[in-house]
Structure formats: C-alpha cells, structure tokens
Design a protein around this motif. Sequence first.
Motif, PDB file in Angstrom:
ATOM      1  N   LEU A  70     -13.697  -3.792   1.909  1.00 47.81           N
ATOM      2  CA  LEU A  70     -13.027  -4.342   0.685  1.00 47.81           C
ATOM      3  C   LEU A  70     -12.343  -3.484  -0.088  1.00 47.81           C
ATOM      4  CD1 LEU A  70     -16.611  -6.265  -0.238  1.00 47.81           C
ATOM      5  CD2 LEU A  70     -14.516  -7.018   0.857  1.00 47.81           C
ATOM      6  N   ARG A  71     -12.770  -2.190  -0.213  1.00 51.56           N
ATOM      7  CA  ARG A  71     -12.103  -1.119  -0.768  1.00 51.56           C
ATOM      8  C   ARG A  71     -10.538  -1.028  -0.566  1.00 51.56           C
ATOM      9  NH1 ARG A  71     -17.023   1.429  -0.769  1.00 51.56           N
ATOM     10  NH2 ARG A  71     -16.484   2.961   0.975  1.00 51.56           N
ATOM     11  N   LEU A  72     -10.415  -0.891   0.841  1.00 55.38           N
ATOM     12  CA  LEU A  72      -9.181  -1.068   1.422  1.00 55.38           C
ATOM     13  C   LEU A  72      -8.202  -2.236   1.031  1.00 55.38           C
ATOM     14  CD1 LEU A  72      -9.691   0.736   4.679  1.00 55.38           C
ATOM     15  CD2 LEU A  72      -8.834   1.831   2.807  1.00 55.38           C
ATOM     16  N   GLY A  73      -9.093  -3.437   1.082  1.00 53.77           N
ATOM     17  CA  GLY A  73      -8.358  -4.662   0.904  1.00 53.77           C
ATOM     18  C   GLY A  73      -7.960  -4.921  -0.512  1.00 53.77           C
ATOM     19  N   ARG A  74      -8.434  -4.208  -1.293  1.00 56.66           N
ATOM     20  CA  ARG A  74      -8.052  -4.520  -2.845  1.00 56.66           C
ATOM     21  C   ARG A  74      -6.704  -3.777  -3.084  1.00 56.66           C
ATOM     22  NH1 ARG A  74     -13.551  -2.324  -4.192  1.00 56.66           N
ATOM     23  NH2 ARG A  74     -14.698  -4.015  -4.687  1.00 56.66           N
ATOM     24  N   GLN A  75      -6.144  -2.832  -2.098  1.00 53.71           N
ATOM     25  CA  GLN A  75      -5.137  -2.333  -2.182  1.00 53.71           C
ATOM     26  C   GLN A  75      -3.999  -3.332  -1.586  1.00 53.71           C
ATOM     27  OE1 GLN A  75      -4.929   0.278  -4.253  1.00 53.71           O
ATOM     28  NE2 GLN A  75      -6.962   0.024  -4.449  1.00 53.71           N
ATOM     29  N   VAL A  76      -4.295  -4.255  -0.733  1.00 53.16           N
ATOM     30  CA  VAL A  76      -3.447  -5.030  -0.164  1.00 53.16           C
ATOM     31  C   VAL A  76      -3.132  -6.147  -0.911  1.00 53.16           C
ATOM     32  CG1 VAL A  76      -3.437  -6.951   1.859  1.00 53.16           C
ATOM     33  CG2 VAL A  76      -4.412  -4.786   2.091  1.00 53.16           C
ATOM     34  N   HIS A  77      -3.868  -6.491  -2.183  1.00 50.49           N
ATOM     35  CA  HIS A  77      -3.501  -7.608  -2.808  1.00 50.49           C
ATOM     36  C   HIS A  77      -1.873  -7.493  -3.480  1.00 50.49           C
ATOM     37  CE1 HIS A  77      -7.751  -9.019  -4.103  1.00 50.49           C
ATOM     38  NE2 HIS A  77      -7.258  -9.475  -2.731  1.00 50.49           N
ATOM     39  N   PRO A  78      -1.570  -6.312  -4.077  1.00 53.28           N
ATOM     40  CA  PRO A  78      -0.126  -6.243  -4.515  1.00 53.28           C
ATOM     41  C   PRO A  78       0.877  -6.565  -3.421  1.00 53.28           C
ATOM     42  CG  PRO A  78      -1.513  -4.344  -5.332  1.00 53.28           C
ATOM     43  CD  PRO A  78      -2.307  -5.115  -4.166  1.00 53.28           C
ATOM     44  N   VAL A 104     -10.107 -15.405  -1.210  1.00 53.09           N
ATOM     45  CA  VAL A 104     -11.428 -15.484  -1.267  1.00 53.09           C
ATOM     46  C   VAL A 104     -11.573 -13.977  -1.823  1.00 53.09           C
ATOM     47  CG1 VAL A 104     -13.395 -15.382   0.117  1.00 53.09           C
ATOM     48  CG2 VAL A 104     -11.781 -17.153   0.150  1.00 53.09           C
ATOM     49  N   ASP A 105     -12.562 -13.746  -2.570  1.00 56.29           N
ATOM     50  CA  ASP A 105     -13.345 -12.633  -3.084  1.00 56.29           C
ATOM     51  C   ASP A 105     -14.714 -12.804  -3.139  1.00 56.29           C
ATOM     52  OD1 ASP A 105     -13.513  -9.825  -3.723  1.00 56.29           O
ATOM     53  OD2 ASP A 105     -13.081 -10.314  -5.820  1.00 56.29           O
ATOM     54  N   GLY A 106     -15.493 -12.362  -2.072  1.00 52.68           N
ATOM     55  CA  GLY A 106     -16.702 -12.672  -2.020  1.00 52.68           C
ATOM     56  C   GLY A 106     -17.155 -14.158  -1.856  1.00 52.68           C
ATOM     57  N   SER A 107     -17.970 -14.694  -3.035  1.00 54.06           N
ATOM     58  CA  SER A 107     -18.226 -16.116  -3.139  1.00 54.06           C
ATOM     59  C   SER A 107     -17.209 -17.012  -4.056  1.00 54.06           C
ATOM     60  CB  SER A 107     -19.726 -16.334  -3.527  1.00 54.06           C
ATOM     61  OG  SER A 107     -19.780 -15.794  -4.904  1.00 54.06           O
ATOM     62  N   GLU A 108     -16.242 -16.190  -4.477  1.00 50.73           N
ATOM     63  CA  GLU A 108     -15.265 -16.913  -5.607  1.00 50.73           C
ATOM     64  C   GLU A 108     -13.825 -16.815  -5.099  1.00 50.73           C
ATOM     65  OE1 GLU A 108     -17.065 -15.394  -9.794  1.00 50.73           O
ATOM     66  OE2 GLU A 108     -16.320 -13.944  -8.779  1.00 50.73           O
ATOM     67  N   ALA A 109     -12.974 -17.544  -5.653  1.00 51.72           N
ATOM     68  CA  ALA A 109     -11.668 -17.365  -5.653  1.00 51.72           C
ATOM     69  C   ALA A 109     -11.028 -16.835  -6.671  1.00 51.72           C
ATOM     70  CB  ALA A 109     -11.445 -18.866  -5.691  1.00 51.72           C
ATOM     71  N   LEU A 110      -9.926 -16.072  -6.408  1.00 46.63           N
ATOM     72  CA  LEU A 110      -9.216 -14.988  -7.172  1.00 46.63           C
ATOM     73  C   LEU A 110      -7.927 -15.338  -6.976  1.00 46.63           C
ATOM     74  CD1 LEU A 110      -9.179 -12.554  -8.856  1.00 46.63           C
ATOM     75  CD2 LEU A 110      -9.151 -11.121  -6.777  1.00 46.63           C
ATOM     76  N   ALA A 111      -7.184 -15.619  -8.199  1.00 51.01           N
ATOM     77  CA  ALA A 111      -5.677 -15.780  -8.324  1.00 51.01           C
ATOM     78  C   ALA A 111      -5.177 -14.344  -8.274  1.00 51.01           C
ATOM     79  CB  ALA A 111      -5.461 -16.663  -9.604  1.00 51.01           C
ATOM     80  N   VAL A 112      -4.350 -14.212  -7.347  1.00 53.44           N
ATOM     81  CA  VAL A 112      -3.778 -12.925  -7.300  1.00 53.44           C
ATOM     82  C   VAL A 112      -2.260 -12.753  -7.443  1.00 53.44           C
ATOM     83  CG1 VAL A 112      -5.404 -12.014  -5.272  1.00 53.44           C
ATOM     84  CG2 VAL A 112      -3.487 -13.055  -4.612  1.00 53.44           C
ATOM     85  N   ALA A 113      -1.648 -14.024  -7.484  1.00 54.05           N
ATOM     86  CA  ALA A 113      -0.246 -14.213  -7.705  1.00 54.05           C
ATOM     87  C   ALA A 113       0.002 -15.595  -8.525  1.00 54.05           C
ATOM     88  CB  ALA A 113       0.548 -14.290  -6.750  1.00 54.05           C
ATOM     89  N   VAL A 114       0.515 -15.421  -9.806  1.00 56.16           N
ATOM     90  CA  VAL A 114       0.902 -16.649 -10.436  1.00 56.16           C
ATOM     91  C   VAL A 114       2.226 -16.692 -10.916  1.00 56.16           C
ATOM     92  CG1 VAL A 114       0.181 -18.029 -12.488  1.00 56.16           C
ATOM     93  CG2 VAL A 114      -1.723 -16.807 -11.597  1.00 56.16           C
ATOM     94  N   VAL A 115       3.100 -17.727 -10.888  1.00 58.93           N
ATOM     95  CA  VAL A 115       4.342 -18.069 -11.311  1.00 58.93           C
ATOM     96  C   VAL A 115       4.306 -19.077 -12.223  1.00 58.93           C
ATOM     97  CG1 VAL A 115       6.679 -18.363 -10.819  1.00 58.93           C
ATOM     98  CG2 VAL A 115       5.331 -16.881  -9.518  1.00 58.93           C
ATOM     99  N   GLU A 116       4.883 -19.255 -13.559  1.00 58.11           N
ATOM    100  CA  GLU A 116       5.021 -20.380 -14.469  1.00 58.11           C
ATOM    101  C   GLU A 116       6.518 -20.606 -14.417  1.00 58.11           C
ATOM    102  OE1 GLU A 116       3.674 -18.628 -18.146  1.00 58.11           O
ATOM    103  OE2 GLU A 116       1.470 -18.725 -17.702  1.00 58.11           O
ATOM    104  N   PRO A 117       6.624 -22.075 -14.530  1.00 60.05           N
ATOM    105  CA  PRO A 117       7.964 -22.640 -14.536  1.00 60.05           C
ATOM    106  C   PRO A 117       8.849 -22.108 -15.855  1.00 60.05           C
ATOM    107  CG  PRO A 117       6.340 -24.269 -15.111  1.00 60.05           C
ATOM    108  CD  PRO A 117       5.577 -23.328 -14.842  1.00 60.05           C
TER     109      PRO A 117
END
Length: 214
Positions: A70-78, A104-117
């Motif tokens: 998981l610690r390694l995985g956090r660096q994958v998000h970017p 997925v982040d554990g039992s939650e959904a985590l927004a890792v990228a967002v783009v607004e119009p």
Amino acid sequence: MTAETSQTLDRGLRVLKLLADTDHGLTVTELSNKLGVNRTVVYRLLATLEQHALVRRDLGGRARVGLGVLRLGRQVHPLVREAALPALRSLAEEIGATAHLTLVDGSEALAVAVVEPSWTDYHVAYRTGFRHPLDKGAAGRAILAGRGPDSELGPGFVLTHGELEAGAGGAAAPVRGVTGIEGSVGVVMLTDAVPPQVGERVVRAAQEVADALR
C-alpha cells in the motif's frame, strides 16, 4: 533471463504478482509449483518479502500481499492520474460535467483525478481526495459491479442520483483489464436524472483510461 537481469529479483516480483492475482493467498507448495522452483527457494523469497512488509502469512500458512504494498501503491496515484487526464478532459468538455477517476482505497472509493469543464456556467465541485463508501455513489457502485462478469453490469455503467450530494446525479463505469488497478471513471452533474447516453460516453472514457494504463 539475460545476463543483465537478476533471477532472484525476478522470482520475487513474480511471487508478488501471483499473490496480487488471488483473493485467498497461496501456500508455499502452490507458489513452488507456479514458479517451477523448489520449496526452499520459495521460503527464502517469502522471508525476504516479509521483512519489507510486502508479504504476510496467515495462521494457515497462506501467503498474501502485505501492507507494505500500500505504501508503494500511494506513489502510483500520480502516475495513474497523469495517464487518465486526457480521457477525463475530453469527457468533461463533451458532457459539460465534472469527470473523475476513482480508485479503491481499502473499503472506500477515493477520487484520484478530477477534471472540471471549462465552458459551463456552473458545475458540481468534486475534489481530488474525496472519499466515500464503495456502496454509495455511482463511482463506488461501478467499482463493485466491475468485480463481477460484464453481463452483471447491464448496460455497462451505473447511474445514481442524490446518494452523495442532494440534487446531483452520477454516471460511472468500471475500468477493466488493468492489472493492479481497481477503479471507475465517471461524471457528476446537477440534474434530476442522468441521461443514458451520458452513461454510454462514460463507458468509452473508462475504456480510454484502461488503454492508457496498459
């Protein structure tokens, strides 16, 4: 194997990949058979991976992926975010709604990228880092649906309304076929009902993201 590669490292990485592909873990014997090496080699590989918290063994002796991953995985998000942004921008501009990639982040959904119009007078604010339960909202529900066969997802997308924010509707589709990634692509918009064609466009965006991540 070539002269420039490490056989031991290769085997260790193969162990991690094998464990990542199973929900129930693997025994030393099962790993030995899959790798084509003797049990002593597997024991040594597991002991080394355990020292780095990349593998853990339960009371029954089955090896599973450890929390160190998981610690390694956090660096994958970017990296995932960067790969997904072109598809999300196209989706947001075409639909006129906030587009997002959720993992997925554990039992939650985590927004890792967002783009607004860029052209709308107003849109739903949806920020990177936003979390919510997997069983609420289109993004989380699409991820859960993606764990089953394609046929169980019906049209290939999930539509919701008012589950996370009053007056807001969502459409999301799972990102499929990318090893190590469990997530969804979706949009959130102010509407009484999300049109089905928005869901269809979201499915195409999810496929574009999956292609970019392969």
